[in-house]
Design a protein around this motif. Structure first.
Motif, PDB file in Angstrom:
ATOM      1  N   GLU A   1       6.258  -4.138  -6.815  1.00 55.84           N
ATOM      2  CA  GLU A   1       5.459  -3.851  -8.000  1.00 55.84           C
ATOM      3  C   GLU A   1       4.146  -4.615  -7.984  1.00 55.84           C
ATOM      4  O   GLU A   1       3.118  -4.073  -8.378  1.00 55.84           O
ATOM      5  CB  GLU A   1       6.248  -4.173  -9.269  1.00 55.84           C
ATOM      6  N   SER A   2       4.172  -5.862  -7.532  1.00 59.81           N
ATOM      7  CA  SER A   2       2.945  -6.664  -7.552  1.00 59.81           C
ATOM      8  C   SER A   2       1.895  -6.128  -6.579  1.00 59.81           C
ATOM      9  O   SER A   2       0.714  -6.415  -6.740  1.00 59.81           O
ATOM     10  CB  SER A   2       3.265  -8.122  -7.224  1.00 59.81           C
ATOM     11  N   ILE A   3       2.292  -5.337  -5.615  1.00 65.43           N
ATOM     12  CA  ILE A   3       1.345  -4.755  -4.666  1.00 65.43           C
ATOM     13  C   ILE A   3       0.864  -3.388  -5.142  1.00 65.43           C
ATOM     14  O   ILE A   3      -0.332  -3.085  -5.092  1.00 65.43           O
ATOM     15  CB  ILE A   3       1.987  -4.624  -3.264  1.00 65.43           C
ATOM     16  N   LEU A   4       1.774  -2.551  -5.629  1.00 67.26           N
ATOM     17  CA  LEU A   4       1.436  -1.164  -5.961  1.00 67.26           C
ATOM     18  C   LEU A   4       0.829  -0.966  -7.347  1.00 67.26           C
ATOM     19  O   LEU A   4      -0.124  -0.199  -7.502  1.00 67.26           O
ATOM     20  CB  LEU A   4       2.689  -0.292  -5.827  1.00 67.26           C
ATOM     21  N   VAL A   5       1.363  -1.632  -8.353  1.00 69.61           N
ATOM     22  CA  VAL A   5       0.924  -1.416  -9.739  1.00 69.61           C
ATOM     23  C   VAL A   5      -0.579  -1.668  -9.933  1.00 69.61           C
ATOM     24  O   VAL A   5      -1.253  -0.863 -10.578  1.00 69.61           O
ATOM     25  CB  VAL A   5       1.787  -2.231 -10.729  1.00 69.61           C
ATOM     26  N   PRO A   6      -1.150  -2.745  -9.372  1.00 69.21           N
ATOM     27  CA  PRO A   6      -2.590  -2.953  -9.550  1.00 69.21           C
ATOM     28  C   PRO A   6      -3.463  -1.823  -8.981  1.00 69.21           C
ATOM     29  O   PRO A   6      -4.633  -1.723  -9.298  1.00 69.21           O
ATOM     30  CB  PRO A   6      -2.863  -4.271  -8.811  1.00 69.21           C
ATOM     31  N   HIS A   7      -2.877  -0.988  -8.154  1.00 70.13           N
ATOM     32  CA  HIS A   7      -3.618   0.114  -7.537  1.00 70.13           C
ATOM     33  C   HIS A   7      -3.267   1.464  -8.161  1.00 70.13           C
ATOM     34  O   HIS A   7      -3.540   2.505  -7.576  1.00 70.13           O
ATOM     35  CB  HIS A   7      -3.378   0.118  -6.029  1.00 70.13           C
ATOM     36  N   GLY A   8      -2.651   1.426  -9.337  1.00 69.84           N
ATOM     37  CA  GLY A   8      -2.414   2.647 -10.095  1.00 69.84           C
ATOM     38  C   GLY A   8      -1.077   3.326  -9.900  1.00 69.84           C
ATOM     39  O   GLY A   8      -0.802   4.351 -10.516  1.00 69.84           O
ATOM     40  N   TRP A   9      -0.231   2.799  -9.041  1.00 71.39           N
ATOM     41  CA  TRP A   9       1.107   3.357  -8.861  1.00 71.39           C
ATOM     42  C   TRP A   9       1.973   2.980 -10.063  1.00 71.39           C
ATOM     43  O   TRP A   9       1.846   1.875 -10.593  1.00 71.39           O
ATOM     44  CB  TRP A   9       1.743   2.822  -7.575  1.00 71.39           C
ATOM     45  N   THR A  10       2.840   3.885 -10.493  1.00 74.13           N
ATOM     46  CA  THR A  10       3.743   3.614 -11.613  1.00 74.13           C
ATOM     47  C   THR A  10       5.174   3.932 -11.219  1.00 74.13           C
ATOM     48  O   THR A  10       5.425   4.793 -10.373  1.00 74.13           O
ATOM     49  CB  THR A  10       3.367   4.449 -12.860  1.00 74.13           C
ATOM     50  N   VAL A  11       6.100   3.238 -11.854  1.00 73.31           N
ATOM     51  CA  VAL A  11       7.520   3.483 -11.597  1.00 73.31           C
ATOM     52  C   VAL A  11       7.940   4.760 -12.314  1.00 73.31           C
ATOM     53  O   VAL A  11       7.736   4.900 -13.514  1.00 73.31           O
ATOM     54  CB  VAL A  11       8.382   2.290 -12.076  1.00 73.31           C
TER      55      VAL A  11
END
Length: 95
Positions: free
Chosen positions: A1-11
């Protein structure tokens, strides 16, 4: 999450230990997963640039691609400056 979320990815959802992800600019639906296939980030979508469809990525790959445009040397320096990694000792030498 700490890698993907800042780039707009969501769960999208969790299923046990597997996390399903929605790519940026997509309202809902599954574009990728983590920890389903050999503990990697696996991309299903053909619209998940800069990632390739049907390919798995390690955490370090994702970090380098998203934060350093795929420059692994710059990525390694960045991660070391954050306290990750460290010197490796091999045959009496420190690298």
């Amino acid at each position: 999450e700490s890698i993907l979320v800042p780039h707009g990815w969501t769960v999208d959802r969790w299923s046990g230990e597997v996390c399903y992800w929605t790519r940026p600019d997509k309202g809902s639906g599954v574009s990728a997963s983590t920890d389903y296939y050999e503990g990697c980030f696996f991309v299903f979508s053909c619209n998940a640039f800069p990632f390739e469809q049907n390919k798995g990525y390690r955490k370090s790959d994702c970090w380098a691609i998203l934060n350093h445009g795929g420059d692994y040397s710059a990525s390694a320096k960045d991660l070391r400056s954050q306290g990750y990694g460290g010197a490796k000792k091999q045959k009496g030498f420190i690298f």
